[in-house]
Every structure is written in structure tokens, then in C-alpha cells.
Design an enzyme around this catalytic site. Structure first.
Site, PDB file in Angstrom:
ATOM      1  N   ARG A   1     -13.183  -7.449  -2.230  1.00  0.00           N
ATOM      2  CA  ARG A   1     -14.107  -6.576  -1.514  1.00  0.00           C
ATOM      3  C   ARG A   1     -15.519  -6.691  -2.072  1.00  0.00           C
ATOM      4  NH1 ARG A   1     -10.570  -1.920  -0.181  1.00  0.00           N
ATOM      5  NH2 ARG A   1      -8.448  -2.617  -0.591  1.00  0.00           N
TER       6      ARG A   1
ATOM      7  N   LYS B   1       0.857  -1.188   0.000  1.00  0.00           N
ATOM      8  CA  LYS B   1       0.000   0.000   0.000  1.00  0.00           C
ATOM      9  C   LYS B   1       0.890   1.233   0.000  1.00  0.00           C
ATOM     10  CE  LYS B   1      -3.968   2.075   2.321  1.00  0.00           C
ATOM     11  NZ  LYS B   1      -4.958   1.913   3.410  1.00  0.00           N
TER      12      LYS B   1
ATOM     13  N   ASP C   1      -1.413  10.461  -6.613  1.00  0.00           N
ATOM     14  CA  ASP C   1      -0.005  10.084  -6.767  1.00  0.00           C
ATOM     15  C   ASP C   1       0.266   8.617  -6.443  1.00  0.00           C
ATOM     16  OD1 ASP C   1      -0.053   9.970  -3.953  1.00  0.00           O
ATOM     17  OD2 ASP C   1       0.756  11.992  -3.748  1.00  0.00           O
TER      18      ASP C   1
ATOM     19  N   ASP D   1     -16.636  -0.482  -0.633  1.00  0.00           N
ATOM     20  CA  ASP D   1     -15.339  -0.843  -1.206  1.00  0.00           C
ATOM     21  C   ASP D   1     -14.297  -1.109  -0.126  1.00  0.00           C
ATOM     22  OD1 ASP D   1     -15.912   2.182  -1.302  1.00  0.00           O
ATOM     23  OD2 ASP D   1     -13.733   2.149  -1.222  1.00  0.00           O
ATOM     24  N   ASN D   2     -14.629  -0.834   1.131  1.00  0.00           N
ATOM     25  CA  ASN D   2     -13.731  -1.135   2.247  1.00  0.00           C
ATOM     26  C   ASN D   2     -14.193  -2.348   3.045  1.00  0.00           C
ATOM     27  OD1 ASN D   2     -12.146   1.088   1.620  1.00  0.00           O
ATOM     28  ND2 ASN D   2     -13.179   2.438   3.055  1.00  0.00           N
TER      29      ASN D   2
END
Length: 500
Positions: A188, A118, A130, A257-258
Site C-alpha cells: 500500500r 482477513k 480483536d 493506507d487503503n
């Protein structure tokens, strides 16, 4: 030394695994090389987890891999696509914007594990960002995932934390970091939502079959495997939220999505453990409407399950009405699964040997008292082990956390009566049981912040100290007593944002 030597299965036990998830390929994921991290500094390496994985940090080659500067042998890193409901709103295109799966291995005990970096740089799903993570948030995720594991709560794990002087712009200029996190799967809810809402229903079955084969092998080949799999997912999710509630954990960003398809705690952003107890504590200062407050978490977990179940309707039957009936039955398993897990855990926290009809009311009255007093959640439950059944004297050592002493003393009288009713009068044995489920140490925000501030000037000692402390959250650790104290007033309400 060649990297393949470091990761050779013979000396270190990590067996190569066929790229089970990576084998799904397009359109589920995209190969992406990590962006090299300049001047990497290993802040911490989780030796205990490395041993479980059959790995060793014995030379620089593995550090290079864990910082994204060298590939895992014979594995092409991949980023996953997904969508999700964020704060209740549908977002049709998300994905691993800064996360890359860099390996899939077989642990020495035969279990599979995926390793994911991550903060490893941009991917096709970065949406103009970024692709980096900052040291501040990386320390919080690194520490909390291992703290949750030690508490016995299903979670992703943390293998390594690497820092870099590379500047990263957030609200201010910060520095970059990469966490290597580990889980049996990072799939997920939002991955199923992505294909359902795009009308790509043919893509649902291969993804579901992968999840079942890799993580629910007892269901492989059964004719009703999708329904039985979803029953397990819903019940795992319900039990997970019950565990969060009873340890006083707030996730902060409970977007679909988590949410892990395995019922793991996933994506540590603006999380927080309760200090001063408030029923609707909101730990994420970006959550302006308080959608993800502490007392809302159980219902949000159920709502998220409903979004998953909608997304998999095409798997359950070609007949719309029949599929809807199956989904309704699965959905209705959430509430009783949550209630069973929650009341059992509350009962354990109170030292009760069995669950009785009025126990929910006893718990509710206590939580109302804590809310009125803004009592420290962790300390109060830990100190309840001091209540004695052989005396009706005030509960010294517990009352100090309470403002309304008259109401609390009345509650303690009923609590003692409840203990005596099941002949639970061996105070020493009960105190020992209670201290095995009521932690003394949790990752409070001010403790994490102290570690962050030290690490930002190159002193990683506090990260290491907290890792040692939080690996034994239930044990008395006399030299670490200050870490069990409530935060000072000026640090009680640290606000955490989504920015990371």
C-alpha cells in the site's frame, strides 16, 4: 489426508513460490500465526478463481488453511506494518491488524499471487482490537471484490468465505468470519509513508525494489526505474478512479493506507454503488465531513498520490530540488490520465465511437439531470441503449427514470444529433456495444443486506446466487430480473459504517 497432498503442484497446478514478499522480513513485516477459528463453516468457495490459481477445495485440509486453522505448507504467515493518512489526518502507526499473508504462489499461467486471510486474529498491529472480521462485512467484501472483477475494474479477489459462531463485539454482538483474498501484491501507499515519516529512508529502496521486481519486471535494472515505476503507479491510480466514477462506485474510505501500489481496489469497507444519483453521495455514515463523496473521489485519488510521492522523494535524487522537480512531473501525469480514461469510458457508455471536444459537456448535462431527478444511475445508463436515431419520438424506456422531462428530451435531441454526426445510426449494433459497458446488475446495498440476513441464520444460498449473478453483470438474465430493479424506498438509503 496430509495438507501437502492437497496443495501438491502436480495435480492442482499451484507451483510453490519463493517467499518473495515474506523475504523482506523485519522491519517490513512480522511473522504471526493465525488465531484458530472455532467451528468453521464454508459459506462459499470461488471455484473459478481456484482454477485460475491451480487450487482445489477437494478436502477439508484446504478449508482448514483458509479458515486459519492450519498453515500453508512451508510458509510462515506474516503481517505488514504501514501508516497512512486517514480522512486527511496523519496516523503514524497502522498495519495489518487482522490480515495475514498466508502464501505466495505461482499460478499455472506463470503469474504470481499472494493469499491473505482477513479476520484471522490479532497481530502486533491490532492496536488492542480483536483481529477478527464479522460475517456482515466479510460477505460484502467477498461479493464486491468479485463483482468488481467481473465489471473489469482492477481489484483484489476473493477465494473463500468461512463463517464461525464465535461472538465478536462491534456495535452489537455479531459472529466471526474469515475471507481469503488474493492479489499480485497487497503493498500500500502507507507502507512507504511509514518509513519516510520515521526517517528510515534506507528502508524505502528495498521495498520499492521488491515491488518493481515482483510486479514491474520490465523496469528492473533501468537507471530511472523509480521515476518510471511511480509514473505507472500514478497513472494506474488515475485510471482506477475514472473506472469507479463511470460505474457509479463509491469506496467510502479512501485513506492512503487503503490505496494499492498496483492500482487495485483495496479494502472493501463502507462502499456502495449509486442508486439514486447524487453528485456528492457519501456512502460511509462515519464520514461526517463528506471527504470521500462520489464527486470528490478523483481529487482524493490525486491527493493520495501526492502523499506517496512525498514519501519516496529520497529514492529519486540526493538533491532535494531535483527530487522535487521529478515528483512534480510525475504528479502532473495524474489529471490527464484521469481525464483520458474518464471521457473514453463515458463515451463508451453513451455508445459513441470517438471522443469529441463537446462530449464532456454532453456527459455533464446528463449527470446534472440525473442529480436533479435522483435517477437510478445503473438503470438509466443501461436504458440509454434504447434511444433510437431513426426517430425523434420521446425516448421511451429511459424517461421513466427522469423527473425533468423537458430538459431530458432536449438532451436526447442533442444526443441523437451527436450520434448522427459520426454516422452512428446502427441502433442495434450500438445497443449491443452499450450493454457490454453499462452493467445491468451491480451489488446494491439492499441485495448484499438480504444475503447477509440469510447467512446469519445459516442459509448461504443468497451469497451463492449473487456470486453467480454478479459474475455476468452485463448479460440479460431473465430469471434474475428482480435484482436489476431499483431498491424499494425504505431501502434506498442504507447506511454503512466503518465497523467490521
Amino acid at each position: 489426508m496430509d495438507t501437502s497432498t492437497v496443495l501438491d503442484p502436480k495435480p492442482h497446478g499451484a507451483l510453490p513460490l519463493d517467499p518473495c514478499y515474506a523475504g523482506l522480513s523485519d522491519p517490513y513485516l512480522t511473522p504471526v500465526a493465525p488465531t484458530p477459528l472455532p467451528q468453521p463453516r464454508l459459506v462459499h468457495f470461488n471455484d473459478r478463481l481456484a482454477t485460475e490459481l491451480g487450487l482445489d477445495a477437494g478436502d477439508q485440509a484446504l478449508v482448514d488453511i483458509l479458515s486459519g486453522n492450519r498453515p500453508w505448507p512451508a510458509y510462515a504467515p506474516v503481517a505488514s506494518v504501514y501508516a497512512g493518512h486517514q480522512f486527511g489526518n496523519w496516523v503514524s502507526q497502522l498495519g495489518d491488524g487482522r490480515a495475514l499473508t498466508i502464501a505466495e504462489i505461482r499460478k499455472p499461467n506463470g503469474e504470481r499471487a499472494e493469499l491473505q486471510l482477513k479476520g484471522a486474529g490479532q497481530t502486533p498491529y491490532s492496536r488492542g482490537a480483536d483481529g477478527r472480521a464479522v460475517l456482515r462485512s466479510s460477505i460484502r467484501e467477498y461479493l464486491c471484490s468479485e463483482a468488481m472483477h467481473a465489471l473489469g475494474i482492477p481489484t483484489t479477489r476473493s477465494l473463500s468465505l468461512v463463517a464461525s459462531p464465535e461472538p465478536v463485539q462491534r456495535e452489537t454482538v455479531e459472529t466471526a468470519a474469515v475471507v481469503c483474498r488474493v492479489a499480485p501484491s497487497f503493498v500500500r501507499f502507507g507502507q512507504f509513508e511509514f518509513f519516510y515519516h520515521r526517517g528510515q529512508h534506507a528502508q524505502l529502496a528495498p521495498l520499492a525494489d521488491h515491488v518493481i521486481a515482483a510486479n514491474f519486471p520490465h523496469l528492473v535494472g533501468t537507471p530511472d526505474r523509480y521515476a518510471r515505476w511511480l509514473e505507472e503507479v500514478v497513472e494506474r491510480t488515475a485510471r482506477l478512479i475514472a473506472q469507479w466514477q463511470t460505474v457509479g462506485f463509491c469506496h467510502g474510505v479512501m485513506n492512503t493506507d487503503n490505496f494499492s501500489i498496483l492500482g487495485l481496489t483495496l479494502d472493501y469497507g463502507p462502499f456502495g454503488f449509486l442508486d439514486a444519483f447524487r453528485q456528492h453521495h457519501v456512502c460511509n455514515h462515519s464520514d461526517y465531513e463528506g471527504r470521500y463523496g462520489y464527486d470528490s473521489q478523483p481529487l482524493i485519488g490525486q491527493w493520495n498520490c501526492s502523499r506517496l510521492l512525498q514519501a519516496v522523494l529520497p529514492l529519486l535524487s540526493d538533491k532535494e530540488e531535483e527530487a522535487a522537480d521529478i515528483v512534480t512531473g510525475i504528479y502532473e501525469r495524474y489529471a490527464p490520465a484521469y481525464s483520458r480514461e474518464a471521457i473514453r469510458r463515458w463515451a463508451d457508455k453513451l455508445g459513441l465511437c470517438e471522443v469529441r471536444a463537446d462530449d464532456s459537456e454532453l456527459v455533464s448535462r446528463l449527470l446534472t439531470l440525473l442529480h436533479r431527478s435522483k435517477s437510478d444511475f445503473t438503470r438509466t445508463f443501461r436504458h440509454l441503449s434504447r434511444v433510437r436515431t431513426d426517430s425523434d419520438a420521446p425516448a421511451t424506456g429511459v424517461r421513466e427514470e427522469i423527473a425533468d422531462l423537458t430538459a431530458f428530451d432536449a438532451w436526447v435531441m442533442d444526443y441523437r444529433a451527436r450520434l448522427r454526426a459520426e454516422q452512428n445510426t446502427d441502433d442495434a449494433a450500438r445497443a449491443m456495444r452499450m450493454n457490454q459497458v453499462n452493467p445491468k446488475y451491480v451489488l446494491r446495498n439492499h441485495l448484499a443486506q438480504a444475503a447477509i440476513e440469510r447467512a446469519m441464520i445459516g442459509d448461504d444460498s443468497e451469497v451463492a446466487a449473487l456470486m453467480r449473478l454478479l459474475s455476468r453483470p452485463y448479460d440479460e438474465q431473465p430469471t434474475m430480473e428482480r435484482y436489476a430493479a431499483a431498491p424499494p424506498d425504505e431501502l434506498r438509503h442504507l447506511e454503512i459504517s466503518c465497523s467490521s
